[in-house]
Design a protein around this motif. Structure first.
Motif, PDB file in Angstrom:
ATOM      1  N   ARG A  87      14.112  18.004  -1.072  1.00  0.00           N
ATOM      2  CA  ARG A  87      14.080  19.096  -2.051  1.00  0.00           C
ATOM      3  C   ARG A  87      15.249  18.974  -3.023  1.00  0.00           C
ATOM      4  NH1 ARG A  87      16.965  23.393  -2.335  1.00  0.00           N
ATOM      5  NH2 ARG A  87      17.781  23.122  -0.218  1.00  0.00           N
ATOM      6  N   ILE A  88      16.430  18.644  -2.513  1.00  0.00           N
ATOM      7  CA  ILE A  88      17.601  18.502  -3.373  1.00  0.00           C
ATOM      8  C   ILE A  88      17.423  17.329  -4.336  1.00  0.00           C
ATOM      9  CG2 ILE A  88      20.053  17.886  -3.375  1.00  0.00           C
ATOM     10  CD1 ILE A  88      20.327  19.512  -0.782  1.00  0.00           C
ATOM     11  N   CYS A  89      16.881  16.222  -3.853  1.00  0.00           N
ATOM     12  CA  CYS A  89      16.657  15.061  -4.725  1.00  0.00           C
ATOM     13  C   CYS A  89      15.663  15.395  -5.839  1.00  0.00           C
ATOM     14  CB  CYS A  89      16.161  13.871  -3.904  1.00  0.00           C
ATOM     15  SG  CYS A  89      17.430  13.132  -2.835  1.00  0.00           S
ATOM     16  N   ARG A  90      14.623  16.165  -5.511  1.00  0.00           N
ATOM     17  CA  ARG A  90      13.682  16.592  -6.556  1.00  0.00           C
ATOM     18  C   ARG A  90      14.395  17.479  -7.571  1.00  0.00           C
ATOM     19  NH1 ARG A  90      10.076  17.150  -2.088  1.00  0.00           N
ATOM     20  NH2 ARG A  90      10.516  19.393  -1.990  1.00  0.00           N
ATOM     21  N   HIS A  91      15.292  18.323  -7.084  1.00  0.00           N
ATOM     22  CA  HIS A  91      16.015  19.234  -7.966  1.00  0.00           C
ATOM     23  C   HIS A  91      16.959  18.468  -8.895  1.00  0.00           C
ATOM     24  CE1 HIS A  91      16.952  23.570  -8.533  1.00  0.00           C
ATOM     25  NE2 HIS A  91      18.039  23.067  -9.087  1.00  0.00           N
ATOM     26  N   LEU A  92      17.473  17.326  -8.444  1.00  0.00           N
ATOM     27  CA  LEU A  92      18.402  16.529  -9.248  1.00  0.00           C
ATOM     28  C   LEU A  92      17.701  15.638 -10.264  1.00  0.00           C
ATOM     29  CD1 LEU A  92      20.828  15.423  -6.401  1.00  0.00           C
ATOM     30  CD2 LEU A  92      21.399  16.973  -8.274  1.00  0.00           C
ATOM     31  N   HIS A  93      16.401  15.470 -10.118  1.00  0.00           N
ATOM     32  CA  HIS A  93      15.666  14.535 -10.986  1.00  0.00           C
ATOM     33  C   HIS A  93      15.824  14.841 -12.474  1.00  0.00           C
ATOM     34  CE1 HIS A  93      12.636  11.556 -12.048  1.00  0.00           C
ATOM     35  NE2 HIS A  93      12.109  12.464 -12.851  1.00  0.00           N
ATOM     36  N   PRO A  94      15.731  16.102 -12.920  1.00  0.00           N
ATOM     37  CA  PRO A  94      15.886  16.361 -14.364  1.00  0.00           C
ATOM     38  C   PRO A  94      17.244  15.927 -14.911  1.00  0.00           C
ATOM     39  CG  PRO A  94      14.905  18.261 -13.275  1.00  0.00           C
ATOM     40  CD  PRO A  94      15.367  17.332 -12.187  1.00  0.00           C
ATOM     41  N   TYR A  95      18.258  15.883 -14.091  1.00  0.00           N
ATOM     42  CA  TYR A  95      19.585  15.491 -14.538  1.00  0.00           C
ATOM     43  C   TYR A  95      19.806  13.978 -14.508  1.00  0.00           C
ATOM     44  CZ  TYR A  95      20.637  20.453 -13.688  1.00  0.00           C
ATOM     45  OH  TYR A  95      20.627  21.819 -13.691  1.00  0.00           O
ATOM     46  N   LEU A  96      19.284  13.310 -13.467  1.00  0.00           N
ATOM     47  CA  LEU A  96      19.626  11.906 -13.234  1.00  0.00           C
ATOM     48  C   LEU A  96      18.426  10.971 -13.206  1.00  0.00           C
ATOM     49  CD1 LEU A  96      22.165  12.527 -10.301  1.00  0.00           C
ATOM     50  CD2 LEU A  96      22.691  12.336 -12.739  1.00  0.00           C
ATOM     51  N   GLY A  97      17.224  11.522 -13.254  1.00  0.00           N
ATOM     52  CA  GLY A  97      16.021  10.722 -13.037  1.00  0.00           C
ATOM     53  C   GLY A  97      15.815   9.580 -14.015  1.00  0.00           C
ATOM     54  N   ASN A  98      16.359   9.663 -15.225  1.00  0.00           N
ATOM     55  CA  ASN A  98      16.151   8.616 -16.228  1.00  0.00           C
ATOM     56  C   ASN A  98      17.360   7.693 -16.362  1.00  0.00           C
ATOM     57  OD1 ASN A  98      13.574   9.600 -16.949  1.00  0.00           O
ATOM     58  ND2 ASN A  98      14.499  11.129 -18.302  1.00  0.00           N
ATOM     59  N   LEU A  99      18.323   7.801 -15.466  1.00  0.00           N
ATOM     60  CA  LEU A  99      19.551   7.027 -15.577  1.00  0.00           C
ATOM     61  C   LEU A  99      19.592   5.867 -14.587  1.00  0.00           C
ATOM     62  CD1 LEU A  99      22.224   9.880 -15.872  1.00  0.00           C
ATOM     63  CD2 LEU A  99      21.101   8.625 -17.723  1.00  0.00           C
ATOM     64  N   MET A 100      20.273   4.793 -14.998  1.00  0.00           N
ATOM     65  CA  MET A 100      20.638   3.738 -14.064  1.00  0.00           C
ATOM     66  C   MET A 100      21.898   4.208 -13.340  1.00  0.00           C
ATOM     67  SD  MET A 100      18.223   1.667 -14.774  1.00  0.00           S
ATOM     68  CE  MET A 100      18.642   0.121 -13.962  1.00  0.00           C
ATOM     69  N   LEU A 101      22.162   3.650 -12.194  1.00  0.00           N
ATOM     70  CA  LEU A 101      23.317   4.101 -11.411  1.00  0.00           C
ATOM     71  C   LEU A 101      24.623   3.940 -12.182  1.00  0.00           C
ATOM     72  CD1 LEU A 101      22.507   2.824  -7.811  1.00  0.00           C
ATOM     73  CD2 LEU A 101      22.257   5.134  -8.733  1.00  0.00           C
ATOM     74  N   ASP A 102      24.751   2.852 -12.948  1.00  0.00           N
ATOM     75  CA  ASP A 102      25.996   2.644 -13.684  1.00  0.00           C
ATOM     76  C   ASP A 102      26.096   3.531 -14.925  1.00  0.00           C
ATOM     77  OD1 ASP A 102      24.100   1.410 -15.217  1.00  0.00           O
ATOM     78  OD2 ASP A 102      25.166  -0.499 -15.414  1.00  0.00           O
ATOM     79  N   GLN A 103      25.051   4.300 -15.203  1.00  0.00           N
ATOM     80  CA  GLN A 103      25.078   5.248 -16.317  1.00  0.00           C
ATOM     81  C   GLN A 103      25.457   6.657 -15.868  1.00  0.00           C
ATOM     82  OE1 GLN A 103      21.010   4.627 -17.697  1.00  0.00           O
ATOM     83  NE2 GLN A 103      21.782   3.577 -19.523  1.00  0.00           N
ATOM     84  N   ILE A 104      25.617   6.837 -14.565  1.00  0.00           N
ATOM     85  CA  ILE A 104      25.996   8.159 -14.045  1.00  0.00           C
ATOM     86  C   ILE A 104      27.502   8.304 -14.204  1.00  0.00           C
ATOM     87  CG2 ILE A 104      26.053   9.651 -12.010  1.00  0.00           C
ATOM     88  CD1 ILE A 104      23.523   8.274 -11.051  1.00  0.00           C
ATOM     89  N   THR A 105      27.887   9.084 -15.180  1.00  0.00           N
ATOM     90  CA  THR A 105      29.288   9.273 -15.513  1.00  0.00           C
ATOM     91  C   THR A 105      29.751  10.671 -15.112  1.00  0.00           C
ATOM     92  OG1 THR A 105      28.719  10.118 -17.700  1.00  0.00           O
ATOM     93  CG2 THR A 105      29.022   7.727 -17.483  1.00  0.00           C
ATOM     94  N   GLY A 106      31.009  10.929 -15.388  1.00  0.00           N
ATOM     95  CA  GLY A 106      31.531  12.261 -15.138  1.00  0.00           C
ATOM     96  C   GLY A 106      30.787  13.327 -15.936  1.00  0.00           C
ATOM     97  N   ASP A 107      30.336  12.958 -17.142  1.00  0.00           N
ATOM     98  CA  ASP A 107      29.566  13.906 -17.951  1.00  0.00           C
ATOM     99  C   ASP A 107      28.240  14.258 -17.281  1.00  0.00           C
ATOM    100  OD1 ASP A 107      31.487  14.057 -19.902  1.00  0.00           O
ATOM    101  OD2 ASP A 107      30.584  12.520 -21.182  1.00  0.00           O
ATOM    102  N   ALA A 108      27.620  13.266 -16.640  1.00  0.00           N
ATOM    103  CA  ALA A 108      26.356  13.539 -15.942  1.00  0.00           C
ATOM    104  C   ALA A 108      26.583  14.497 -14.775  1.00  0.00           C
ATOM    105  CB  ALA A 108      25.740  12.234 -15.454  1.00  0.00           C
ATOM    106  N   ILE A 109      27.667  14.296 -14.046  1.00  0.00           N
ATOM    107  CA  ILE A 109      28.002  15.200 -12.940  1.00  0.00           C
ATOM    108  C   ILE A 109      28.298  16.597 -13.476  1.00  0.00           C
ATOM    109  CG2 ILE A 109      29.559  15.590 -11.012  1.00  0.00           C
ATOM    110  CD1 ILE A 109      27.753  13.110 -10.739  1.00  0.00           C
ATOM    111  N   TRP A 110      29.011  16.651 -14.600  1.00  0.00           N
ATOM    112  CA  TRP A 110      29.337  17.932 -15.222  1.00  0.00           C
ATOM    113  C   TRP A 110      28.068  18.678 -15.636  1.00  0.00           C
ATOM    114  CZ3 TRP A 110      33.213  21.202 -15.740  1.00  0.00           C
ATOM    115  CH2 TRP A 110      33.200  22.139 -16.774  1.00  0.00           C
ATOM    116  N   SER A 111      27.069  17.933 -16.115  1.00  0.00           N
ATOM    117  CA  SER A 111      25.820  18.578 -16.535  1.00  0.00           C
ATOM    118  C   SER A 111      25.106  19.224 -15.355  1.00  0.00           C
ATOM    119  CB  SER A 111      24.896  17.556 -17.211  1.00  0.00           C
ATOM    120  OG  SER A 111      24.391  16.616 -16.266  1.00  0.00           O
ATOM    121  N   ILE A 112      25.202  18.614 -14.177  1.00  0.00           N
ATOM    122  CA  ILE A 112      24.604  19.205 -12.980  1.00  0.00           C
ATOM    123  C   ILE A 112      25.303  20.519 -12.646  1.00  0.00           C
ATOM    124  CG2 ILE A 112      24.175  18.911 -10.507  1.00  0.00           C
ATOM    125  CD1 ILE A 112      24.118  15.887 -11.012  1.00  0.00           C
TER     126      ILE A 112
END
Length: 350
Positions: A87-112
């Motif tokens: 359920r949590i992974c589904r909830h995170l999809h709108p934030y991270l679902g279109n990103l590669m792992l190396d594209q997950i930055t501090g800004d992405a975490i901040w958006s969550i």
């Protein structure tokens, strides 16, 4: 007619497509998700460059968040709480679902963090999402070696620790209004600190009433453990004997395969006048009672099957006997008793 390679259009799609063999030998045929040919050509060039770096210089192959989620859920498949993780992974999809792992930055975490707070979620809820992101990225770095680094994921402060437990009088009142099967569950939970699923899954073959011991194989952390049975716990099991050949606690002769927080549970709470209380809070009640009775944190850790002292230290506040001497250091000195007068009468009397 052979299919066109490189960048091409398909009659059934408005997007440009690519069909190519990358330098590492991988055949790629997919939509670029863009209607701009230059953007599609740039995407193809990017894929070729990255594959060349991997093939020639050993650069890490890039992986997406979605790939990582799939593997993470496979690794965690045996968790009792796997549905919560999904359920949590589904909830995170709108934030991270279109990103590669190396594209997950501090800004992405901040958006969550900001996105969930704006929805009105409490810090405890947001922290569960952030903790899942951190655990997944750490596994991708340390175990799968898909990435070299990931941004620091700092949990929110201000999370209020749940501190809900029953007094003896409240517990007795709750037990008195429970139907028989629920009464057994509540009494056993208060006597042993076992979780709901540990009780409903307990089988007679794992119980030794003569030795006052039970062995759990369905625990939250997946580690089997032994549970010493006190007199109250033994009394519950003795009353359940003969009701089912395999399971200790049942309902109408059948194993309990549903959540115990059912209508019967809610009705019992209402009848007892108890509010804001979950079945799992019976475990908190059991631990609180133990600390108040003088059980040490180390003993409680072993009794409850916790892996670390951190989970047990929250109950330390309920035991203050070891601080009594320190508290007495600033007591107001007692007045010395007055000496009787020479006549032998009581002080202050004529």
């Amino acid at each position: 007619m052979a299919r066109e390679t490189g960048v091409y259009r398909r009659p059934d799609s408005r997007f440009w497509w690519i069909d190519t063999v990358l330098p590492d030998g991988q055949h790629v045929c997919c939509s670029t998700k863009t209607e701009n040919r230059q953007e599609a050509a740039a995407y193809l060039a990017k894929l070729k460059h990255e594959a060349y770096q991997v093939a020639m210089f050993g650069a890490k192959e890039k992986h997406s968040w979605q790939e990582a989620v799939v593997r993470y859920l496979e690794v965690k498949a045996n968790l009792r709480s796997i549905e919560d993780v999904r359920r949590i992974c589904r909830h995170l999809h709108p934030y991270l679902g279109n990103l590669m792992l190396d594209q997950i930055t501090g800004d992405a975490i901040w958006s969550i963090t900001q996105g969930e707070l704006k929805k009105g979620n409490k810090p405890a809820t947001v922290n569960r999402y952030l903790a899942t992101v951190r655990a997944l990225l750490r596994m991708a770095r340390d175990e799968w070696q898909w990435i070299d680094t990931f941004p620091k994921v700092r949990l929110l402060s201000g999370e209020v620790e749940r501190d809900r437990w029953l007094t003896r009088e409240e517990a007795d009142k709750l037990i008195s209004v429970c139907p028989p099967h629920l009464k057994a569950l509540v009494q056993f939970a208060l006597a042993t600190g076992c979780r709901a699923r540990e009780i409903t899954g307990l089988e007679w073959e794992r119980v030794d009433l003569d030795r006052h011991t039970a062995w759990l194989n369905q625990t939250k952390n997946g580690t089997p453990r032994g549970v010493p049975l006190n007199r109250d716990a033994v009394a519950v099991l003795v009353e359940q004997q003969g009701k089912h050949p395999d399971y200790c606690v049942t309902f109408r002769g059948k194993p309990i395969g549903w959540q115990v927080s059912s209508t019967a549970w809610l009705k019992a709470l209402e009848a007892a006048g108890i509010k804001d209380f979950r079945f799992h809070d019976l475990r908190h009640t059991w631990a609180s009672w133990h600390r108040q009775a003088g059980t040490s944190c180390d003993e409680l850790k072993d009794l409850g099957g916790w892996k670390s002292r951190q989970m047990v230290d929250r109950y330390a506040k309920y035991a203050t006997e070891h601080l009594s001497l320190a508290a007495a250091r600033i007591e107001t000195p007692l007045e010395a008793p007055k000496e009787p007068d020479e006549s032998g009468g009581k002080p202050g009397m004529c």
